[in-house]
Design an enzyme around this catalytic site. Structure first.
Site, short mmCIF file in Angstrom:
data_model
loop_
_atom_site.label_atom_id
_atom_site.label_comp_id
_atom_site.label_asym_id
_atom_site.label_seq_id
_atom_site.Cartn_x
_atom_site.Cartn_y
_atom_site.Cartn_z
N LYS A 1 45.31 19.38 94.71
CA LYS A 1 46.38 19.25 93.71
C LYS A 1 47.64 18.89 94.50
O LYS A 1 48.30 19.75 95.07
CB LYS A 1 46.56 20.58 92.97
CG LYS A 1 47.14 20.47 91.56
CD LYS A 1 48.52 19.87 91.47
CE LYS A 1 49.64 20.83 91.75
NZ LYS A 1 50.95 20.16 91.84
N GLU B 1 50.69 28.67 103.91
CA GLU B 1 51.68 28.15 104.87
C GLU B 1 52.98 28.06 104.09
O GLU B 1 53.12 27.22 103.21
CB GLU B 1 51.30 26.74 105.33
CG GLU B 1 49.97 26.64 106.02
CD GLU B 1 50.04 27.02 107.47
OE1 GLU B 1 51.12 27.46 107.93
OE2 GLU B 1 49.01 26.90 108.14
N CYS C 1 59.34 22.21 106.93
CA CYS C 1 59.29 23.68 106.95
C CYS C 1 59.67 24.27 108.30
O CYS C 1 60.15 25.38 108.37
CB CYS C 1 57.92 24.15 106.52
SG CYS C 1 56.61 23.27 107.36
N GLU D 1 65.86 29.26 103.11
CA GLU D 1 65.44 27.94 103.55
C GLU D 1 66.09 26.91 102.64
O GLU D 1 65.79 26.84 101.46
CB GLU D 1 63.93 27.83 103.46
CG GLU D 1 63.44 26.51 103.93
CD GLU D 1 61.94 26.41 103.91
OE1 GLU D 1 61.35 26.72 102.88
OE2 GLU D 1 61.37 26.02 104.93
#
Ligand code: NAP
Ligand code: MG
Length: 501
Positions: A192, A268, A302, A399
């Site tokens: 997906k 992750e 990331c 983040e």
């Protein structure tokens, strides 16, 4: 003001033709069950690139059924590892023939630099596939020391039907980080992709079929996270979910797994990675590394080095040079080879980054450069640097996933270690020093899954990659990643056949 390219050399590229927009289920491109579509957008302009079939529960059910059949009765898990590896090599060769087109698809869908796609992203996908193709016939169990008159051995078997849910910042790399080890292990799967960037995943599905990977082994269901993604993670016939994305969605996936069939999950998640620069560093080299660490891929990465700690002896010189270097970083059309930073992936992300910048100003950080949108249209943001950032500020903790550097000054090694660890994340860290003792000591003290010493973004399929703390668990890359897609079975037999057995 950042250097905004006027895109004068744009004539040198052609926008790729969009060939695949449907779902890929059981070896066929099909419309969604509902007939619904969604738009994928070009972040350079906000214009629609294509209407994509929108998968939902029914489509996920069909894809899982196909993957289940291919796993329970098909050839893929039963063929030799050598044979699987051979087909994966063929798949990699086909990708190699289409590097330019695939890189262009990610550029138009995600605003990524075309040049980087051609020389880094797509070649690294080919490398991943070939690495795991080579591992497919090296999956070993052990002989077991069983007490008594028995012998035992362990078998490693594919875990079953896998759901891969991926984010938009590295559409191709994320696809192959997940798919390659799962294919090598003999699993069947449903991908997906992120709603923002579905184009390249469908092209890969087409190439997998051309390479001879059997129908049902690799399915792609485009759609939204809250529908297609949720259907996959709560499906009773999916044995594992491998996810990359935000901690918030990671939690939802764990909940869905817990409430359905207790499937295994690997996550992750994001990061707030520190880059620690010591007094003995070459300042020019450190500035270049820091700029790359946060502005590369427009900060949508990331492992971005978003917190830069500089030791007090070189701090002032570093700040002056870092500001000049951010100002010379070229923002503009990602198809222009002179450009170093394209647009943020979409309006939502663009506005989110700008909100963090406003928050940083209100929190009392000093804006040294950038801080504003740039260009006449599209989602471009100036490379931004804040100084005087404190650990408890939102811009030092969250983040941002954008081109925003937070600069901080430190005195001692102990202080650097403590402050670098002062976040809920633990994905990566960078250290710049010529002193081996400092490098070793700090590397061992930072709680993060990857440490780069005097470099940044040095990736290889052989280096396990993943997070500590809230950056998640489970590793992509390396032979460690294979373990996520394998089960271990013990087989025990008596050595002597006793009369009563
Ligand atoms: P996200 O919102 O977590 O989405 C990631 C994927 O999960 C997308 O495919 C998304 O679908 C899907 N999803 C959303 N809700 C879901 C649900 N309820 N159930 C199942 N799946 C669901 O993250 P993003 O906005 O795409 O990416 C940005 C974030 O990802 C950042 O926080 C970044 O740190 C993180 N990230 C981490 C890594 C890493 O390697 N650790 C790499 C890249 C990004 P939709 O697209 O339709 O929402
Ligand atoms: Mg898009």
């Amino acid at each position: 003001m950042a250097n905004h390219s006027n895109g004068s050399s744009k004539d040198s590229f052609t926008i790729p033709e969009i060939k695949f927009t449907k779902l890929f289920i059981n070896g066929q491109f099909v419309d969604s069950f509902s007939g619904k579509t969604f738009e994928t957008i070009d972040p350079r302009s906000g214009e629609v690139i294509a209407k994509m079939a929108e998968g939902d529960v029914e489509d996920v059910n069909l894809a899982v059924k196909a993957a289940r059949e291919a796993f329970d009765h098909g050839k893929w898990p039963r063929m030799s590892g050598y044979e699987r590896g051979r087909l994966m090599m063929k798949f990699a060769d086909l990708i190699e023939e289409h590097i330019e087109e695939l890189a262009a698809l990610d550029s138009i869908d995600a605003g990524k630099l075309l040049t980087m796609g051609k020389i880094v992203d797509i070649p690294s996908c080919i490398h991943l596939l070939r690495y795991y193709a080579g591992a497919a016939d090296k999956i070993h169990g052990n002989t077991l020391k069983v007490a008594g008159e028995y012998q035992g051995y362990s078998l490693k078997e594919p875990i079953g039907v896998v759901g891969h849910i991926t984010p938009w910042n590295y559409p191709s790399t994320m696809f192959f980080l997940k798919v390659s080890p799962a294919l090598a292990a003999g699993c069947t799967m449903i991908v997906k992709p992120a709603e923002q960037t579905p184009l390249s995943a469908l092209f890969y599905a087409h190439l997998a079929k051309q390479a001879g990977i059997p129908d049902g082994v690799l399915n792609v269901v485009n759609g939204f996270g809250s529908t297609a993604g949720a259907a996959l993670s709560s499906h009773m016939d999916v044995d594992k979910i491998s996810f990359t994305g935000s901690p918030e969605v990671g939690r939802l996936i764990m909940e869905a797994a817990a409430k359905s069939n207790l499937k295994t999950v690997s996550l992750e998640l994001g990061g707030k990675s520190p880059l620690i620069i010591f007094d003995d560093a070459d300042v020019d080299m450190a500035v270049n590394l820091a700029r790359l660490a946060i502005f590369f891929n427009k900060g949508e990465i990331c492992v971005a080095g978003s917190r830069v700690y500089v030791q007090e002896g070189i701090y002032d010189e570093f700040v002056k040079k870092a500001v000049a270097s951010a100002k010379s970083w070229v923002v503009g059309d990602p198809f222009d080879p002179q450009v170093q930073q394209g647009p943020q992936v979409n309006k939502t992300q663009f506005e989110r980054v700008l909100r963090y910048i406003e928050h940083g100003k209100r929190e009392g950080a000093t804006l040294l450069t950038g801080g504003k949108p740039c260009g006449e249209k599209g989602y471009y943001i100036e490379p931004t640097i804040f100084a005087d950032v404190k650990e408890d500020m939102l811009i030092a903790q969250d983040e941002i996933f954008g081109p925003v550097m937070s600069l901080m000054k430190f005195k001692t090694i102990e202080e650097a270690i403590e402050r670098a660890n002062c976040t809920r994340y633990g994905l990566a860290a960078g250290i710049v020093t010529k002193d081996l003792n400092i490098a070793n000591r700090v590397s061992r003290s930072i709680r993060a899954g990857t440490i780069w010493v005097n470099c940044y973004f040095a990736f290889d399929p052989d280096c396990p990659f993943g997070g500590y703390k809230m950056s998640g668990f489970g590793r992509d890359q390396g032979l460690d990643a294979m373990e996520k897609y394998l089960q271990v079975k013990s087989v025990i037999t008596p050595i002597y056949s006793s009369p009563w057995l």
